[in-house]
Scaffold this active site. Structure first.
Site, mmCIF file in Angstrom:
data_model
loop_
_atom_site.group_PDB
_atom_site.id
_atom_site.type_symbol
_atom_site.label_atom_id
_atom_site.label_comp_id
_atom_site.label_asym_id
_atom_site.label_seq_id
_atom_site.Cartn_x
_atom_site.Cartn_y
_atom_site.Cartn_z
ATOM 1 N N SER A 137 -6.668 -0.854 6.621
ATOM 2 C CA SER A 137 -6.024 -0.639 7.928
ATOM 3 C C SER A 137 -7.032 0.030 8.841
ATOM 4 C CB SER A 137 -4.817 0.290 7.746
ATOM 5 O OG SER A 137 -4.362 0.768 8.993
ATOM 6 N N TYR A 150 -1.626 8.063 3.733
ATOM 7 C CA TYR A 150 -1.917 6.670 4.120
ATOM 8 C C TYR A 150 -3.379 6.562 4.537
ATOM 9 C CZ TYR A 150 -1.081 2.112 6.422
ATOM 10 O OH TYR A 150 -1.099 0.790 6.796
HETATM 11 N N1 LIG Z 1 1.903 -4.170 10.047
HETATM 12 C C1 LIG Z 1 0.891 -3.465 10.485
HETATM 13 O O1 LIG Z 1 0.841 -3.067 11.666
HETATM 14 C C2 LIG Z 1 -0.250 -3.104 9.566
HETATM 15 C C3 LIG Z 1 -1.377 -2.485 10.112
HETATM 16 C C4 LIG Z 1 -2.443 -2.162 9.294
HETATM 17 C C5 LIG Z 1 -2.379 -2.445 7.939
HETATM 18 N N2 LIG Z 1 -1.273 -3.040 7.432
HETATM 19 C C6 LIG Z 1 -1.257 -3.274 5.996
HETATM 20 O O2 LIG Z 1 -0.841 -4.587 5.713
HETATM 21 C C7 LIG Z 1 -0.244 -4.623 4.418
HETATM 22 C C8 LIG Z 1 1.075 -5.357 4.498
HETATM 23 O O3 LIG Z 1 1.946 -4.662 5.375
HETATM 24 P P1 LIG Z 1 3.106 -5.390 6.204
HETATM 25 O O4 LIG Z 1 3.041 -4.882 7.583
HETATM 26 O O5 LIG Z 1 3.058 -6.836 5.938
HETATM 27 O O6 LIG Z 1 4.401 -4.710 5.529
HETATM 28 P P2 LIG Z 1 5.739 -5.317 4.909
HETATM 29 O O7 LIG Z 1 6.667 -4.178 4.759
HETATM 30 O O8 LIG Z 1 6.176 -6.496 5.691
HETATM 31 O O9 LIG Z 1 5.280 -5.828 3.475
HETATM 32 C C9 LIG Z 1 4.878 -4.926 2.481
HETATM 33 C C10 LIG Z 1 5.356 -5.448 1.145
HETATM 34 O O10 LIG Z 1 4.905 -4.553 0.109
HETATM 35 C C11 LIG Z 1 5.951 -4.468 -0.857
HETATM 36 N N3 LIG Z 1 5.795 -3.277 -1.698
HETATM 37 C C12 LIG Z 1 6.076 -1.995 -1.392
HETATM 38 N N4 LIG Z 1 5.858 -1.213 -2.451
HETATM 39 C C13 LIG Z 1 5.407 -2.009 -3.448
HETATM 40 C C14 LIG Z 1 5.013 -1.788 -4.789
HETATM 41 N N5 LIG Z 1 5.040 -0.567 -5.342
HETATM 42 N N6 LIG Z 1 4.600 -2.848 -5.520
HETATM 43 C C15 LIG Z 1 4.594 -4.079 -4.994
HETATM 44 N N7 LIG Z 1 4.974 -4.362 -3.738
HETATM 45 C C16 LIG Z 1 5.373 -3.334 -2.975
HETATM 46 C C17 LIG Z 1 7.214 -4.490 -0.026
HETATM 47 O O11 LIG Z 1 8.372 -4.814 -0.809
HETATM 48 C C18 LIG Z 1 6.866 -5.532 1.042
HETATM 49 O O12 LIG Z 1 7.244 -6.837 0.625
HETATM 50 C C19 LIG Z 1 -0.148 -3.164 3.966
HETATM 51 O O13 LIG Z 1 -1.222 -2.871 3.090
HETATM 52 C C20 LIG Z 1 -0.282 -2.393 5.257
HETATM 53 O O14 LIG Z 1 -0.799 -1.091 5.060
HETATM 54 C C21 LIG Z 1 -0.199 -3.372 8.203
#
Ligand SMILES: NC(=O)c1ccc[n+]([C@@H]2O[C@H](COP(=O)([O-])OP(=O)(O)OC[C@H]3O[C@@H](n4cnc5c(N)ncnc54)[C@H](O)[C@@H]3O)[C@@H](O)[C@H]2O)c1
Length: 245
Positions: A137, A150
């Protein structure tokens, strides 16, 4: 040749978009999530297009869950050639407000899961001359209020990626993407002020889509990135290029 691609946290958001992208390109996708119903729904949707996918339970914080999945995939002749470590767990609050349990869980789900993935599948990645893509991130390089665990986990992912890329070279490439603000369900809970600020902070003046991160993950996992390893790639719409807005 069809590769087996294992993606964590692929029941929703960026992971689900990555699963669809790999499947569209002809890979066999292991759609894993702690939310197994969501993983199975994504896999069923992929299979309906004629591509190969299964939805599998995987709590990335649980070493035994990795072992169980490993046994299942090896028995099914689906050794992963590519792993996308995408799952995360986040609890907001300044350091002294974080409980020991919350702190440990955030580091375990978001950072130590990558170690577990390599411990479990280093042999299949090596045999396949495969690769790993980790999802960090912009929080890995810039601080945002009240996200100490985080930030630590996401920063750790960048140095862990570099380390793994060295230790598993020359046969396994390891890279990391750093998304900015991406329109997933994570943004459903944010205030409209926070959202507008994120839009302004990106020089592209908008949030990104999960598909725009998935395509970069797919590039790093593909032959077009065959000379790329240990790299950190921003997918942030320019958010970190400026002190602006
Ligand atoms: N959305 C954003 O703005 C953003 C920004 C920077 C980084 N990210 C990163 O992108 C990645 C995906 O995030 P997203 O926005 O798609 O979120 P999201 O909530 O849509 O998806 C995250 C998924 O991780 C799963 N999860 C949670 N705990 C878990 C565990 N212990 N084992 C297995 N699965 C687990 C959840 O059930 C969910 O399906 C993450 O690593 C997040 O830090 C997202």
């Amino acid at each position: 040749m069809m590769r087996t691609v294992l993606i964590s946290g692929a029941g929703h958001g960026i992971g689900a978009a990555a699963a669809r992208a790999f499947a569209d390109a002809g890979d066999d996708v292991v759609v894993t999530d702690i939310d197994v119903d969501a993983a199975q729904a994504v896999a069923a949707e992929i299979r309906a297009t004629g591509a190969a996918a299964t939805g599998n339970f995987l709590d990335v914080a649980d070493p035994e869950a990795w072992e169980t999945l490993s046994r299942e995939l090896r028995a099914a002749q689906r050794p992963p050639a590519v792993i996308v470590n995408n799952a995360f767990f986040q609890v907001a609050g300044v350091a002294h407000e974080q409980t020991e349990d919350n702190w440990s869980k955030q580091l375990s789900v978001t950072l130590s899961s990558v170690y577990r993935s390599m411990r479990t599948f280093h042999d299949t990645l090596t045999a396949a001359r495969g690769n790993m893509v980790n999802v960090s991130s912009v929080h890995g390089v810039l601080a945002w209020a009240e996200q100490p665990a985080y930030a630590a986990a996401k920063g750790g992912l960048i140095s862990l990626t570099r380390q793994l890329s060295l230790d598993y070279a020359p046969h396994v490439r390891v890279n990391v993407v750093l998304p900015g603000a991406i329109q997933t369900r994570q943004w459903n809970h944010q205030s409209s002020e926070d959202r507008q600020r994120a839009e302004r902070q990106a020089t592209l003046q908008r949030l990104g889509t999960p598909e725009e991160v998935a395509s970069v993950i797919q590039f790093l996992a593909g032959d077009g990135a065959s000379y790329v390893t240990g790299a950190s790639l921003l997918v942030d719409g320019g958010m970190t290029t400026t002190l602006g807005a």
